[in-house]
Each structure stands twice: as C-alpha cells, then as structure tokens.
Scaffold this motif. Structure first.
Motif, mmCIF file in Angstrom:
data_model
loop_
_atom_site.group_PDB
_atom_site.id
_atom_site.type_symbol
_atom_site.label_atom_id
_atom_site.label_comp_id
_atom_site.label_asym_id
_atom_site.label_seq_id
_atom_site.Cartn_x
_atom_site.Cartn_y
_atom_site.Cartn_z
ATOM 1 N N ILE A 22 -7.076 87.502 19.450
ATOM 2 C CA ILE A 22 -7.201 86.403 20.404
ATOM 3 C C ILE A 22 -5.833 85.798 20.717
ATOM 4 C CG2 ILE A 22 -8.032 84.024 20.688
ATOM 5 C CD1 ILE A 22 -10.539 84.820 19.234
ATOM 6 N N SER A 23 -5.606 85.551 21.997
ATOM 7 C CA SER A 23 -4.404 84.836 22.423
ATOM 8 C C SER A 23 -4.788 83.899 23.561
ATOM 9 C CB SER A 23 -3.320 85.813 22.889
ATOM 10 O OG SER A 23 -3.781 86.561 24.001
ATOM 11 N N THR A 24 -4.039 82.836 23.736
ATOM 12 C CA THR A 24 -4.331 81.884 24.812
ATOM 13 C C THR A 24 -3.053 81.568 25.577
ATOM 14 O OG1 THR A 24 -3.958 79.985 23.355
ATOM 15 C CG2 THR A 24 -6.211 80.819 23.523
ATOM 16 N N PRO A 25 -3.129 81.527 26.907
ATOM 17 C CA PRO A 25 -1.946 81.187 27.708
ATOM 18 C C PRO A 25 -1.464 79.770 27.400
ATOM 19 C CG PRO A 25 -3.669 82.168 29.069
ATOM 20 C CD PRO A 25 -4.289 81.868 27.745
ATOM 21 N N GLN A 26 -0.180 79.567 27.392
ATOM 22 C CA GLN A 26 0.410 78.281 27.038
ATOM 23 C C GLN A 26 -0.015 77.160 27.990
ATOM 24 O OE1 GLN A 26 2.484 77.447 24.451
ATOM 25 N NE2 GLN A 26 2.237 79.476 23.560
ATOM 26 N N GLU A 27 -0.294 77.495 29.241
ATOM 27 C CA GLU A 27 -0.554 76.444 30.223
ATOM 28 C C GLU A 27 -1.982 75.886 30.147
ATOM 29 O OE1 GLU A 27 -1.047 80.409 32.495
ATOM 30 O OE2 GLU A 27 0.165 79.553 30.886
ATOM 31 N N TYR A 28 -2.854 76.481 29.346
ATOM 32 C CA TYR A 28 -4.231 76.000 29.255
ATOM 33 C C TYR A 28 -4.394 74.995 28.134
ATOM 34 C CZ TYR A 28 -5.540 79.621 32.582
ATOM 35 O OH TYR A 28 -5.632 80.394 33.703
ATOM 36 N N ASN A 29 -5.119 73.903 28.443
ATOM 37 C CA ASN A 29 -5.355 72.857 27.450
ATOM 38 C C ASN A 29 -6.786 72.839 26.920
ATOM 39 O OD1 ASN A 29 -2.724 71.722 27.634
ATOM 40 N ND2 ASN A 29 -3.310 70.752 29.563
ATOM 41 N N ILE A 30 -7.717 73.464 27.635
ATOM 42 C CA ILE A 30 -9.117 73.499 27.222
ATOM 43 C C ILE A 30 -9.569 74.946 27.121
ATOM 44 C CG2 ILE A 30 -11.486 72.873 27.839
ATOM 45 C CD1 ILE A 30 -10.375 70.470 29.324
ATOM 46 N N ILE A 31 -10.190 75.275 26.004
ATOM 47 C CA ILE A 31 -10.689 76.634 25.768
ATOM 48 C C ILE A 31 -12.186 76.532 25.527
ATOM 49 C CG2 ILE A 31 -10.569 78.666 24.283
ATOM 50 C CD1 ILE A 31 -7.697 77.639 23.531
ATOM 51 N N ALA A 32 -12.990 77.218 26.327
ATOM 52 C CA ALA A 32 -14.444 77.158 26.208
ATOM 53 C C ALA A 32 -14.955 78.312 25.356
ATOM 54 C CB ALA A 32 -15.091 77.206 27.591
ATOM 55 N N LEU A 33 -15.844 77.990 24.425
ATOM 56 C CA LEU A 33 -16.474 79.001 23.574
ATOM 57 C C LEU A 33 -17.956 79.058 23.943
ATOM 58 C CD1 LEU A 33 -14.890 78.102 20.107
ATOM 59 C CD2 LEU A 33 -14.060 79.726 21.808
ATOM 60 N N GLY A 34 -18.364 80.106 24.620
ATOM 61 C CA GLY A 34 -19.760 80.228 25.026
ATOM 62 C C GLY A 34 -20.592 80.942 23.979
ATOM 63 N N GLU A 35 -21.904 80.952 24.202
ATOM 64 C CA GLU A 35 -22.806 81.686 23.322
ATOM 65 C C GLU A 35 -23.989 82.171 24.142
ATOM 66 O OE1 GLU A 35 -23.280 78.645 20.440
ATOM 67 O OE2 GLU A 35 -25.016 77.751 21.432
ATOM 68 N N ALA A 36 -24.438 83.382 23.852
ATOM 69 C CA ALA A 36 -25.516 83.991 24.643
ATOM 70 C C ALA A 36 -26.869 83.358 24.357
ATOM 71 C CB ALA A 36 -25.578 85.490 24.368
ATOM 72 N N THR A 37 -27.040 82.797 23.173
ATOM 73 C CA THR A 37 -28.293 82.140 22.805
ATOM 74 C C THR A 37 -27.981 80.907 21.969
ATOM 75 O OG1 THR A 37 -28.533 83.422 20.758
ATOM 76 C CG2 THR A 37 -29.582 84.312 22.737
ATOM 77 N N HIS A 38 -28.904 79.968 21.957
ATOM 78 C CA HIS A 38 -28.790 78.813 21.083
ATOM 79 C C HIS A 38 -29.511 79.103 19.772
ATOM 80 C CE1 HIS A 38 -26.830 76.175 23.793
ATOM 81 N NE2 HIS A 38 -27.839 75.962 24.599
ATOM 82 N N GLY A 39 -28.879 78.734 18.668
ATOM 83 C CA GLY A 39 -29.618 78.698 17.417
ATOM 84 C C GLY A 39 -29.421 79.838 16.447
ATOM 85 N N ASN A 40 -28.950 81.021 16.911
ATOM 86 C CA ASN A 40 -28.799 82.092 15.928
ATOM 87 C C ASN A 40 -27.464 81.942 15.200
ATOM 88 O OD1 ASN A 40 -27.615 82.975 18.475
ATOM 89 N ND2 ASN A 40 -27.151 84.874 17.407
ATOM 90 N N LYS A 41 -27.483 82.198 13.908
ATOM 91 C CA LYS A 41 -26.340 81.869 13.063
ATOM 92 C C LYS A 41 -25.110 82.708 13.348
ATOM 93 C CE LYS A 41 -27.723 84.778 9.133
ATOM 94 N NZ LYS A 41 -28.078 84.757 7.691
ATOM 95 N N GLU A 42 -25.300 83.923 13.868
ATOM 96 C CA GLU A 42 -24.141 84.791 14.081
ATOM 97 C C GLU A 42 -23.149 84.190 15.076
ATOM 98 O OE1 GLU A 42 -27.399 87.189 12.418
ATOM 99 O OE2 GLU A 42 -27.278 85.804 14.123
#
Length: 213
Positions: A46-66
């Motif tokens: 994982i790498s992130t561009p220096q100019e970004y201040n917000i990084i979104a972490l999505g998930e395909a489903t709610h509730g599963n522990k993985e």
C-alpha cells in the motif's frame, strides 16, 4: 377446476424459471478471480500520494469479521508509514467522542466503550482490537491518534457532552431539564418548540462567546 389447475401450474413454472434464472439455491456464476489479480495488492504494498489528506476504506459487506480485520491491518500500515493520525467512521458523533476520550487515557472498558459507537455492526471483537491498538499507540507516541464519528442520528452522548461543557463554563441549562429524557427527545415537545429551545440554547452560548457552528 381444470382452469384453476392450469393457472396454478403456470404460476409455479414461471416462479421456478425466475428463481433459477437469478441463481436458485446456488451463489450464481462466479467472476473470474484472475481478473482481480491485476488490481489486488497486499497490505505491505500500500502507498498513498502525498497530496491526499483523506483515505477511504470501503467494505463489500457490513458485519463480517474479515473486512474488519483487514481494516485494522490497513490502518496500522497507514498510521505507521503514511502520515495518517485520525480514524473516522459512520458512527454516532457523541458516542465516538467517548471513544476518543478513552483512547487518550479515559476510563471504562473496551466492551463498554464499543457500545457507544451506536450500531450493532461495530460491537465486535475486531472493533475492540482497533480501539485498543489506538489507545496503546497513544500511550507510547507523542503524536496522538484520534477517533471520530460522523453520524448524527443519536443525541444522548452529544447532549451529555454539551451539558458537561456548559456546566463547566457556568451556563444555565435549566430550561432544557425536560428536553431530553433517557437520551431521547421528549416527544411532548412539538417540532416548533424543539426548534425554539435549540435557538435559545444557541443564543445563550453566543452570549458566552462560545464558537457555535
């Protein structure tokens, strides 16, 4: 009778066709997982561009522990190598402020504190592990991590925090004594009455030279 039997048979046949067309009892046709290999990366990559201040972490489903386990793994990487120092999620604003106080040395237990986020999907071992990681990080590092919620559906903890600060500043909130009962709006108040009381509170705070958004 014959027409009725034919009609029922036709409905059954159509139902079976529609059911099987959309997958039936199976999970349906799977996509070729090899297509995703061109995009998928390990957490170590994982790498992130220096100019970004917000990084979104999505998930395909709610509730599963993985997904929750992966979220913690990714967050650790972002904190330790990519300048990230805050974690925000769709949780109760006031309840998450309680979490924020906990990770900065506040009292309580993990099981108690995770209940305050507001949604069942966050009352998990995985969320407790994430909160505990942040608290332990803050105990060791000078630059602190923070925990925020950006959902406004609930009022209990937000109102409690407001009252606490107002009392500390000597602001008289007696006119709100029956406004909130057990963390909920008092339903005996009409919409207009609620609005009038909140505007009175706003003016009271402005007179104390508080910053009110």
């Amino acid at each position: 009778m014959k027409k009725k039997v034919l009609l029922i048979s036709a409905v059954v046949i159509v139902t079976i066709y529609v059911f099987t067309y959309f997958g039936g009892f199976t999970t349906g046709k799977s996509l070729d997982v090899n297509e995703f290999k061109a995009y998928a990366k390990s957490v170590d990559q994982i790498s992130t561009p220096q100019e970004y201040n917000i990084i979104a972490l999505g998930e395909a489903t709610h509730g599963n522990k993985e997904f929750q386990q992966l979220k913690l793994e990714v967050f650790k990487k972002l904190v330790e190598e990519h300048r990230v120092h805050s974690f925000a999620l769709e949780g109760d604003f006031g309840g998450c402020e309680e979490v924020n106080q906990y990770i900065h040395g506040g009292e309580g237990t993990l099981k108690e504190i995770v209940q305050k986020i507001g949604f069942q999907i966050y009352k998990t071992e995985e969320m407790m592990q994430l909160i505990e990681y942040i608290r332990e990080y803050n105990e060791e590092e000078e630059e602190q991590l923070n925990f925020y919620g950006f959902d406004m559906q609930r009022i209990r903890y937000s109102f409690d925090a407001l009252k606490k600060e107002c009392i500390a500043e000597g602001v008289n909130l007696s006119f709100l004594d029956n406004f909130i009962i057990d963390g909920q709006w008092n339903q005996n108040y009409s919409y207009e009455e609620k609005k009038d009381l909140l505007m009175k509170l706003k003016k009271t705070l402005e007179l104390k030279e508080f910053i009110v958004i």
